[in-house]
Structure formats: structure tokens, C-alpha cells
Design a protein around this motif. Structure first.
Motif, short mmCIF file in Angstrom:
data_model
loop_
_atom_site.label_atom_id
_atom_site.label_comp_id
_atom_site.label_asym_id
_atom_site.label_seq_id
_atom_site.Cartn_x
_atom_site.Cartn_y
_atom_site.Cartn_z
N PRO A 1 31.32 40.97 46.24
CA PRO A 1 32.76 40.85 45.95
C PRO A 1 33.29 42.08 45.22
O PRO A 1 32.53 42.80 44.57
CB PRO A 1 32.81 39.64 45.02
N ILE A 2 34.58 42.34 45.37
CA ILE A 2 35.25 43.35 44.54
C ILE A 2 35.98 42.53 43.48
O ILE A 2 37.02 41.93 43.75
CB ILE A 2 36.27 44.17 45.36
N ASN A 3 35.39 42.49 42.31
CA ASN A 3 35.90 41.53 41.34
C ASN A 3 36.83 42.20 40.33
O ASN A 3 36.37 42.79 39.35
CB ASN A 3 34.73 40.84 40.63
N LEU A 4 38.11 42.08 40.56
CA LEU A 4 39.10 42.59 39.60
C LEU A 4 39.80 41.41 38.93
O LEU A 4 40.97 41.49 38.56
CB LEU A 4 40.11 43.51 40.29
N SER A 5 39.07 40.31 38.80
CA SER A 5 39.71 39.10 38.30
C SER A 5 39.35 38.77 36.86
O SER A 5 40.02 37.98 36.22
CB SER A 5 39.32 37.90 39.18
N GLU B 1 52.64 34.13 47.09
CA GLU B 1 51.47 34.38 46.25
C GLU B 1 50.18 33.89 46.90
O GLU B 1 49.18 34.60 46.98
CB GLU B 1 51.69 33.69 44.91
N SER B 2 50.21 32.65 47.39
CA SER B 2 48.97 32.08 47.94
C SER B 2 48.50 32.85 49.17
O SER B 2 47.29 33.05 49.37
CB SER B 2 49.15 30.60 48.27
N ASP B 3 49.46 33.33 50.01
CA ASP B 3 49.09 34.13 51.18
C ASP B 3 48.43 35.43 50.73
O ASP B 3 47.44 35.88 51.29
CB ASP B 3 50.32 34.49 52.02
N PHE B 4 49.02 36.03 49.70
CA PHE B 4 48.53 37.32 49.22
C PHE B 4 47.11 37.18 48.67
O PHE B 4 46.22 37.95 49.02
CB PHE B 4 49.48 37.86 48.15
N VAL B 5 46.92 36.16 47.84
CA VAL B 5 45.60 35.96 47.24
C VAL B 5 44.57 35.65 48.34
O VAL B 5 43.44 36.16 48.33
CB VAL B 5 45.63 34.82 46.19
N GLU C 1 40.02 37.45 51.80
CA GLU C 1 39.41 37.76 53.10
C GLU C 1 38.73 39.12 53.07
O GLU C 1 37.77 39.37 53.78
CB GLU C 1 40.49 37.79 54.20
N ARG C 2 39.26 40.00 52.23
CA ARG C 2 38.66 41.33 52.09
C ARG C 2 37.75 41.39 50.86
O ARG C 2 37.47 42.46 50.35
CB ARG C 2 39.75 42.38 51.99
N ARG C 3 37.37 40.25 50.39
CA ARG C 3 36.42 40.09 49.27
C ARG C 3 36.97 40.60 47.94
O ARG C 3 36.22 40.87 47.00
CB ARG C 3 35.09 40.78 49.57
N LEU C 4 38.29 40.73 47.85
CA LEU C 4 38.90 41.17 46.59
C LEU C 4 39.37 39.96 45.79
O LEU C 4 40.19 39.17 46.25
CB LEU C 4 40.08 42.11 46.87
N LEU C 5 38.86 39.87 44.56
CA LEU C 5 39.28 38.78 43.69
C LEU C 5 40.28 39.29 42.66
O LEU C 5 40.02 40.28 41.97
CB LEU C 5 38.09 38.19 42.96
N PHE D 1 50.78 39.56 40.34
CA PHE D 1 49.35 39.23 40.29
C PHE D 1 48.69 40.11 39.24
O PHE D 1 49.19 41.19 38.90
CB PHE D 1 48.69 39.39 41.66
N ARG D 2 47.57 39.62 38.70
CA ARG D 2 46.88 40.41 37.68
C ARG D 2 45.62 41.02 38.27
O ARG D 2 44.84 40.33 38.91
CB ARG D 2 46.49 39.53 36.49
N ILE D 3 45.45 42.33 38.03
CA ILE D 3 44.13 42.89 38.26
C ILE D 3 43.59 43.37 36.92
O ILE D 3 44.33 43.81 36.04
CB ILE D 3 44.12 44.05 39.28
N SER D 4 42.28 43.24 36.78
CA SER D 4 41.61 43.74 35.59
C SER D 4 40.96 45.06 35.99
O SER D 4 40.28 45.13 37.01
CB SER D 4 40.56 42.73 35.15
N PHE D 5 41.20 46.11 35.20
CA PHE D 5 40.50 47.36 35.52
C PHE D 5 39.24 47.55 34.68
O PHE D 5 38.66 48.64 34.64
CB PHE D 5 41.42 48.59 35.49
#
Ligand code: PMP
Length: 395
Positions: free
Chosen positions: A22-26, A310-314, A319-323, A337-341
Motif C-alpha cells: 500500500p501507499i499509506n498516506l493515512s 468524497e466516497s468516489d475519490f477515496v 484502487e491504486r493502493r493509496l490510502l 481529504f487528508r494526506i499525511s506526509f
């Protein structure tokens, strides 16, 4: 408990364990490990038999170090302090001590998820002050939300999820409001060390009628150690200590001993690394998303592409393994939306690549929204006068 839902962030956390690569930016914890000196101090504390309870308030020498640091930072020394089981523990004690049934507590929207639930646990009602669209403090908006039942005003700086840092002027205005209207200020300053553009300025510099909450989780890469502090007036801290006797008993002893070593360290090298990550995010999203540039913490809170639910975007990110975390986890609105860096640079770059490709996709036509693919490559700041709704990067 029937009114309290499980955390949306923890749901992402659970999902990630079942995903491959996963690409975990959550998730809101640093990607760096605890510094070796801090780990060694913890191990030494265990070996030296520091495994018993500490006094309820925490090690006197650690409390003294914390009060001295706050005095040096703010030019005012809080009357008293207590070590808590993370800032979460400090917030729990503070809310239970300061609030009772019928009270109202003013909380930021968007804001950290814990506050509203703790308010309910304390029997109080959360009332929200709106930080959109630029995530600055607008005292007039806060004042409009006051009622005779408002008792506590919570400020979180640097903010989770927006990354906004309260300025000196805003801090003064908050203190002035609290004094005029008889409110007690609670300042959640857990991200205090993570400021990138200007020195941190606390409401604690301007008032004694505040409770300052800080912690070790983020600054020293030890969120699992559960250590924070609260500093403020005797009456409040004493009440928190009494409640701690019957709840947490004390903050973890090993973590307290290691914290003494942590406070000797210079945190600037890793904060500097996080500034570069922040810059990477701002550059990576420029022209693709509207973003108020985060001045602190390790979060960015971009706006969803226009017309995209929002739900479509998430779902498309997943689908691209981005959280990432949907903005509605922090807010009454579902517009951001929030991303954590707080992620390794390589993972962050991959995540930003996915986000850029998502911005370029036309939303399904049923939404009637327009795609972003025709957007000019932004860089314009709304603060400089472009109309709301115009593309560009807010700084
Ligand atoms: N406050 C804020 C704004 C946070 O983001 C967090 C952690 N995500 C906490 C408090 C709690 O931190 P801890 O309990 O680990 O000190």
C-alpha cells in the motif's frame, strides 16, 4: 457509546494490514524511529528497575524540565504540570475535569476526531467553529458560536488535519476573547515541534488561564510509549491528578525516564526533513488541487476535485493502493481529504503521482462536475485575490 463511531482513521489503519504494497498516506505517526539515545535510556530504565509506578503526577525532574521549557518558550511559567498517558490521556483528564453535563465546548471544524467524542463522554455538547476556507482563526466566527453554556474553547495548533499554525496575532485574539467571555482555553500543541515557516507561538505566552497539552509521540517517534503532559493553573492540574489516581494511575514509567534523555536532543534535523516533505507535497499538488499550504504538523488537507464525491475519490485512490483519510472524518463537510506526509520520500512521491493522476481524471458524468484536465497549471493564491472556486494552490 451508542453515539460514538469507531475512528475512520483506525479503519484505514486496519485496511492497510490486509493490502499488498500500500501507499499509506493515512496515518498520523512519524515515519522515523525513536532516536538511539532515547531507546537506550528506556532500556536502561528497565534494567535499572524503574518498573514500578511513578508518583501520580509523574517524575518531579521531568515535570520541572517541562515547566522550564514552557517558561523559556512563552516567557511565562505555568503554575503546575502533570505527565499523562499521551496527549489523549491529557485530553481525557482535562475534558472530564473541566466539563459537566449541559456545558458546551467549542471545537475546530475541521478538527481532530477525539475531541467531540470526549466531549460527549464528559456529558457536554461539542459546538464547532468553522475554519474554512483558509483554516485561519476568525474570532468573530467563534464569538458567534458562543452561548451562556460555553465553558471551554479548544485550539489545536499546528492543526490536525489542516496543518495550519495559529499566528501570534490569532493567539492574542483568542486569549482576548477567552478573557472577555470567561472561557477556559485548552491548547493541543502536540505538533509544536513541527513548524516550518515561523517560530511557534502559543496562547500560553499571553495568558495563565490556559491548559497547554504537549507530547512525545510525534516529536520523538514514540507514539506507542504513551507520554504527554498538561501544564496550567494549579486548580485544573490538581483536579486532573486526582482523576489520574483513579484512572491511568500514572504515565508509563519507562517512557518518563526515557523522556528525560529525549529532552536533551536537538530535534531540528528531523524537523528539517519534514519541512522538505511538506515542500514535496506542496509542489506535487500544485496546479492539480486547491491546497492551503500547511505551515506545520505533517498533514495536508487539499480540496477534492470539483464535482467529485468524497466516497468516489477515496475508492479510486484505494484502487491504486493509496490510502488517505476522507475529510468528513474530521468535519461536517465532505469537501477535502487528508494526506499525511509522515512517510518515506519514495512512498510520498508515489502517492503524489497517484493524486496527480486522480486530479486529471474526469469525474463520472452522472455527477455533472467538470474534470480538472483543462485546468491551468495553478500557483495562484486565493489569498491574493482570485475568486473562490478558481483553480490554484493556496499558500
Ligand atoms: N492531538 C492531536 C491533534 C493528534 O493528532 C493526536 C494524535 N494523532 C493526539 C492529540 C494524541 O496523541 P498522543 O495521545 O499519542 O499523545
Amino acid at each position: 457509546m451508542s453515539g460514538i463511531e469507531a475512528s475512520g482513521i483506525r479503519k484505514m489503519f486496519e485496511l492497510v494490514s490486509s493490502m499488498e504494497d500500500p501507499i499509506n498516506l493515512s496515518i498520523g505517526q512519524p515515519d522515523f524511529d525513536a532516536p538511539p539515545e532515547v531507546k537506550e535510556a528506556a532500556i536502561r530504565a528497565i534494567r535499572d528497575g524503574r518498573n514500578k509506578y511513578t508518583v501520580t503526577q509523574g517524575l518531579p525532574e521531568l515535570n520541572e524540565r517541562i515547566l522550564a521549557r514552557l517558561a523559556a518558550r512563552d516567557g511565562r511559567r505555568p503554575e503546575s504540570s502533570i505527565l499523562t498517558a499521551g496527549v489523549s490521556g491529557g485530553l481525557t483528564l482535562a475534558f472530564l475535569v473541566l466539563l459537566e453535563a449541559g456545558d458546551e465546548v467549542l471545537l475546530p471544524d475541521p478538527g481532530f476526531v477525539l475531541y467531540r467524542h470526549l466531549a460527549r463522554v464528559a456529558g457536554a455538547s461539542p459546538v464547532f467553529y468553522d475554519l474554512y476556507p483558509d483554516f485561519r482563526i476568525d474570532v468573530a466566527k467563534i464569538e458567534a458560536a458562543l452561548t451562556p453554556r460555553t465553558k471551554v474553547l479548544l485550539v489545536n495548533t499546528p492543526n490536525n488535519p489542516t496543518g495550519a499554525v495559529v499566528s501570534e496575532e490569532e493567539s492574542r485574539a483568542l486569549v482576548d476573547l477567552a478573557e472577555r467571555r470567561g472561557l477556559f482555553l485548552v491548547a493541543d500543541e502536540i505538533y509544536e515541534a513541527f513548524v516550518y515557516d515561523a517560530p511557534f507561538r502559543s496562547v500560553g505566552a499571553f495568558s495563565d488561564r490556559v491548559l497547554l497539552l504537549g507530547g512525545f509521540s510525534k516529536t520523538y517517534g514514540v507514539p506507542g510509549w504513551r507520554l504527554g503532559w498538561a501544564a496550567g493553573p494549579h486548580a485544573v492540574v490538581d483536579a486532573m491528578r486526582t482523576l489520574q489516581q483513579f484512572t491511568f494511575v500514572c504515565a508509563p514509567s519507562i517512557a518518563q525516564h526515557a523522556a528525560l534523555a529525549a529532552l536533551d536532543l536537538d530535534v531540528r534535523p528531523w524537523i528539517e526533513a519534514y519541512r522538505r516533505k511538506r515542500d514535496l507535497v506542496v509542489e506535487g499538488l500544485r496546479g492539480a488541487y486547491r491546497l492551503v499550504e500547511p505551515g506545520g504538523s505533517f498533514y495536508a488537507f487539499p480540496e477534492l476535485p470539483p464535482g467529485v464525491a468524497e466516497s468516489d475519490f477515496v475508492a479510486r485512490a484505494l484502487e491504486r493502493r493509496l490510502l488517505l483519510v476522507p475529510g468528513s472524518a474530521f468535519s461536517a463537510r465532505a469537501t477535502h481529504f487528508r494526506i499525511s506526509f509522515a512517510a518515506p520520500d519514495e512512498e510520498l512521491r508515489r502517492g503524489l503521482g497517484v493524486l496527480r493522476s486522480l486530479a486529471g481524471e474526469r469525474p463520472p458524468s452522472r455527477t455533472g462536475g467538470r474534470g480538472l484536465d483543462s485546468r491551468p497549471g495553478g500557483g495562484k493564491m486565493r489569498a491574493e485575490g482570485s475568486a473562490p472556486g478558481a483553480p490554484g494552490v493556496l499558500r
